[in-house]
Design a protein around this motif. Structure first.
Motif, PDB file in Angstrom:
ATOM      1  N   ALA A 261       0.853  -1.182   0.000  1.00 37.78           N
ATOM      2  CA  ALA A 261       0.000   0.000   0.000  1.00 37.78           C
ATOM      3  C   ALA A 261       0.891   1.235   0.000  1.00 37.78           C
ATOM      4  N   ARG A 262       0.613   2.142  -0.917  1.00 34.10           N
ATOM      5  CA  ARG A 262       1.385   3.384  -0.947  1.00 34.10           C
ATOM      6  C   ARG A 262       0.823   4.350   0.083  1.00 34.10           C
ATOM      7  N   SER A 263       1.578   5.401   0.374  1.00 32.59           N
ATOM      8  CA  SER A 263       1.126   6.404   1.346  1.00 32.59           C
ATOM      9  C   SER A 263      -0.256   6.910   0.970  1.00 32.59           C
TER      10      SER A 263
ATOM     11  N   THR B 105      -2.659   5.423  -0.544  1.00 33.31           N
ATOM     12  CA  THR B 105      -3.698   4.463  -0.186  1.00 33.31           C
ATOM     13  C   THR B 105      -3.974   4.511   1.307  1.00 33.31           C
TER      14      THR B 105
ATOM     15  N   GLU C 122      10.133   5.025  -1.753  1.00 35.02           N
ATOM     16  CA  GLU C 122       9.240   4.230  -0.908  1.00 35.02           C
ATOM     17  C   GLU C 122       7.991   3.807  -1.672  1.00 35.02           C
ATOM     18  N   ASP C 123       7.411   4.746  -2.409  1.00 32.69           N
ATOM     19  CA  ASP C 123       6.193   4.420  -3.147  1.00 32.69           C
ATOM     20  C   ASP C 123       6.472   3.418  -4.260  1.00 32.69           C
TER      21      ASP C 123
ATOM     22  N   ALA D 213       6.764   0.132  -2.790  1.00 31.14           N
ATOM     23  CA  ALA D 213       5.431  -0.367  -2.428  1.00 31.14           C
ATOM     24  C   ALA D 213       4.751  -0.963  -3.651  1.00 31.14           C
TER      25      ALA D 213
ATOM     26  N   ALA E   5       3.658  -4.809  -4.182  1.00 26.79           N
ATOM     27  CA  ALA E   5       2.270  -5.168  -4.451  1.00 26.79           C
ATOM     28  C   ALA E   5       2.193  -6.077  -5.681  1.00 26.79           C
TER      29      ALA E   5
ATOM     30  N   ILE F 145      -5.519  -2.996  -2.611  1.00 26.57           N
ATOM     31  CA  ILE F 145      -4.355  -2.117  -2.504  1.00 26.57           C
ATOM     32  C   ILE F 145      -3.842  -1.757  -3.895  1.00 26.57           C
TER      33      ILE F 145
END
Ligand SMILES: Nc1ncnc2c1ncn2[C@@H]1O[C@H](COP(=O)(O)OP(=O)(O)O)[C@@H](O)[C@H]1O
Ligand SMILES: [Mg+2]
Lengths: 369, 243
Positions: free
Chosen positions: A285-287, A289, B83-84, B87, B91, B119
């Motif tokens: 999950a990204r920030s 989300t 970071e993204d 993520a 996922a 997600i």
């Protein structure tokens, strides 16, 4: 996820609802008070300008003028008509010997400018009978159901009730007693400075502002436009009484309760679910989300709390209006918008508390046993 | 031993070190690890508690960064991603199975399984349909709407396997998946994980499964076993059978 934890969910919704209720309801009563403070002004629609002695800052606290001032106002360029208007408290004695305070309102016997908005029984013209008075509903109640034809005593003078009327009450809900200007002067002896107000209509082609300024330029008296008069009365309540402060304290209290409940519940809730947030983070999950999740949950409880709070406030307002009619609360649509602010503030701060922890959470903690 | 395969490894680690803390509190959890995880394999990591297994899979799956060395997974170098971006890569590529299941207690099984898809932004209806299919694959097609507390431990772990697989990830990372289960349920779960290692994803690419365990009962499911001690791989299975 929050919705599944029933107890916390209920606590949060109740806390928010309580805050919104308290704030909305206090604001509604406060607005009601401000509107009531201008009640006597609302009864008189025809006047463009109110003239009174300088330093008059509240309708009930007037500095009377002399008869001469009426002629000076009438002689002011741009004035179409100017009529005396009597507005003063006195004590009336009932047939059974008891006393009560009434607001004596004296209107010009020819033009009847300043007359009561609606008649309930009797005829307005009967006011021209010597010593005739009209009472409003409050007066009828306070004076133990007086009847048309009854006699009252005012400062050793006799007054005869010729009818009943309805008019907007002032802040203190004093009984209103309408009579002619001449009668009023006899009922309430004020000495040589006895002209409480002069009501002025401005000629069609003239600016109300300019005429009011011209009157204010006269020595010892001041002309306020109807709007200014209203503002002056409201300002008096706001600045010279502690009413405003008291309401502000209540509103602050509501805000405080809402914030405490919201922030602590959100914090607690985040604590309980930290592991799940970590799992969701590890799963990718990204920030964005995560923010979305928290905000959607916060807004949902916020809106439910808001709805409940505003609904209860409306119910409350209706109830007090149906009963004694003494305490009038007022909820205009603007107040409904204003009540969104505390809700949004509580919810945002609650969500902020939660997000700060969720966003900082290390996804590696999913593997911690 | 660990660098037997060439460039098509799913995950490749070279000289990876991980140090926690500083000074006297310093813990050297990994001390130079080389590892290739190949498509289609079921790799088991074994070793005594505290030897660095969890640290290693955390680094492989991009939730923890190494102190030193090179980590490449699915063609990404984790440390080069934001970071993204990490993520998103997680996922799309990784499914997780945990010792404590980590299911959301308030959600029914089907919604728990749908979480990874949600997600990723898969529409809810489609996510639930695929979640139902995934639960059916692990033999729980009749328990879709049950919340975790109404399921046995074995069933809960099967729900989390279904959750790990629903997004067709290329790598399944499992930390002690059978530690909280009895022998029969442990076997059932390992059976599912082994089957998962034989899959291909929606683009026909072979997948892999890494299982961290010190449960000797399940050794037989592995294609390859690596033993760890004190943050390093060791040749001989020293103390490997302590279960
Ligand atoms: N976040 C952390 N901070 C400090 N030390 C840690 C942390 N995570 C793990 N360690 C230490 O690193 C070593 C390896 O831990 P871990 O990878 O969890 O071992 P295993 O999974 O094989 O039991 C242990 O000594 C542990 O105490
Ligand atoms: Mg571990």
């Amino acid at each position: 996820m929050l919705f599944a934890d029933k107890l916390k969910y209920i606590v949060l919704v109740c806390g928010l609802a309580f805050a919104v209720l308290l704030i909305t309801q206090q604001c509604a009563i406060f607005l009601g008070i401000l509107i009531r403070a201008t009640g006597p002004l609302q009864n008189i629609g025809q006047a463009d300008i109110w003239v009174a002695g300088e330093h008059t800052y509240y309708i009930d606290m007037v500095r009377p003028m002399s008869d001469r001032d009426l002629y000076r106002v009438r002689a002011t360029p741009g004035v179409q008509w100017a009529e005396p208007f009597f507005f003063f408290n006195t004590i009336v004695q009932l047939p059974d010997g008891k006393f009560t305070v009434v607001q004596v309102i004296g209107v010009d016997r020819q033009t009847m400018i300043g007359r009561p908005p609606t008649m309930l029984s009797g005829r307005l013209e009967d006011l021209r009978i010597p010593d005739a008075v009209l009472l409003d509903k409050v007066g009828r109640r306070r004076l133990k159901d007086v009847q048309v034809g009854d006699t009252l005593r005012l400062n050793d003078r006799r007054a005869t009730v010729v009818g009943f009327c309805n008019a907007k009450k002032g802040l203190l809900s004093k009984a209103l007693m309408y009579t002619t200007y001449e009668n009023a002067l006899r009922f309430v002896p004020l000495g040589r400075q006895r002209m409480t107000y002069i009501l002025v209509k401005v000629k069609e082609d003239q600016s109300v502002r300019e005429v009011a300024d011209r009157i204010s330029a006269l020595d010892g008296i001041h002309g306020w436009t109807a709007d200014e008069m209203r503002k002056r009365n409201i300002d008096f309540i706001l600045k010279d009484t502690s009413v405003g402060l008291n309401f502000a304290i209540m509103v602050g209290l509501g805000m405080f309760v809402g914030l405490v409940v919201s922030m602590s519940t959100f914090n607690q809730f985040t604590n309980d679910n930290l592991q799940h947030y970590a799992v969701i983070k590890a799963m990718g999950a990204r920030s964005r989300t995560l923010i979305g999740m928290v905000v959607v949950q916060a807004m949902t409880v916020g809106l439910i709390g808001y709805g409940l709070g505003v609904g209860l406030a409306a119910l409350f307002t209706r109830t007090v209006r149906n009963q004694a009619n003494e305490l009038v609360a007022f909820i205009p649509w603007e107040l409904l918008v204003v009540a969104l602010v505390p809700m949004l503030l509580c919810v945002s701060l609650g969500a902020f508390v939660a997000l700060r922890r969720v966003l900082r959470l290390d996804p590696a903690s999913v593997f911690a046993s | 031993m660990n660098d037997t395969t060439g460039h098509d490894a799913l995950v490749r680690l070279r000289g990876v070190h991980k140090t926690f803390g500083e000074g006297r509190a310093e813990v050297r959890a990994l001390r130079g690890v080389d590892l290739d995880v190949n498509p289609g394999e079921m790799l088991m990591l074994m070793g005594p508690s505290g030897c660095g297994k969890t640290t290693l899979i955390s680094i492989i799956s991009g939730v923890l960064s190494q102190s030193q060395g090179n980590v490449e997974a699915f063609g990404y170098q984790w440390e080069k991603l934001s970071e993204d971006a990490k993520a998103i890569a997680r996922a799309q590529n990784i499914g997780y199975v945990f010792q404590q299941f980590h299911l959301v207690p308030q959600l029914p099984a089907i919604e728990n399984v749908a979480v990874p898809l949600l997600i990723r932004g898969v529409p809810r209806e489609q996510a639930l349909r695929r979640a139902a299919a995934s639960l059916t694959d692990v033999g729980l097609g009749d328990r879709l709407d049950d919340p975790p507390r109404q399921l046995s431990g074995g069933m809960q772990q099967r729900v989390s396997v279904a959750r790990a697989l629903v997004g067709q990830p290329r790598l399944l990372v499992c930390d002690e998946p059978t530690a909280n289960l009895d022998a029969d349920n442990g076997h059932a779960v390992m059976e599912l994980l082994r089957k998962a290692s034989r899959r291909t994803d929606d683009q026909g690419r072979a997948c892999a499964v890494i299982v961290v365990t010190h449960d000797a009962r399940v050794e037989s499911f592995a294609d390859r076993i690596e033993y760890m001690e004190d943050g390093r791989f060791v040749d001989a299975p020293v103390g490997a059978h302590q279960a």
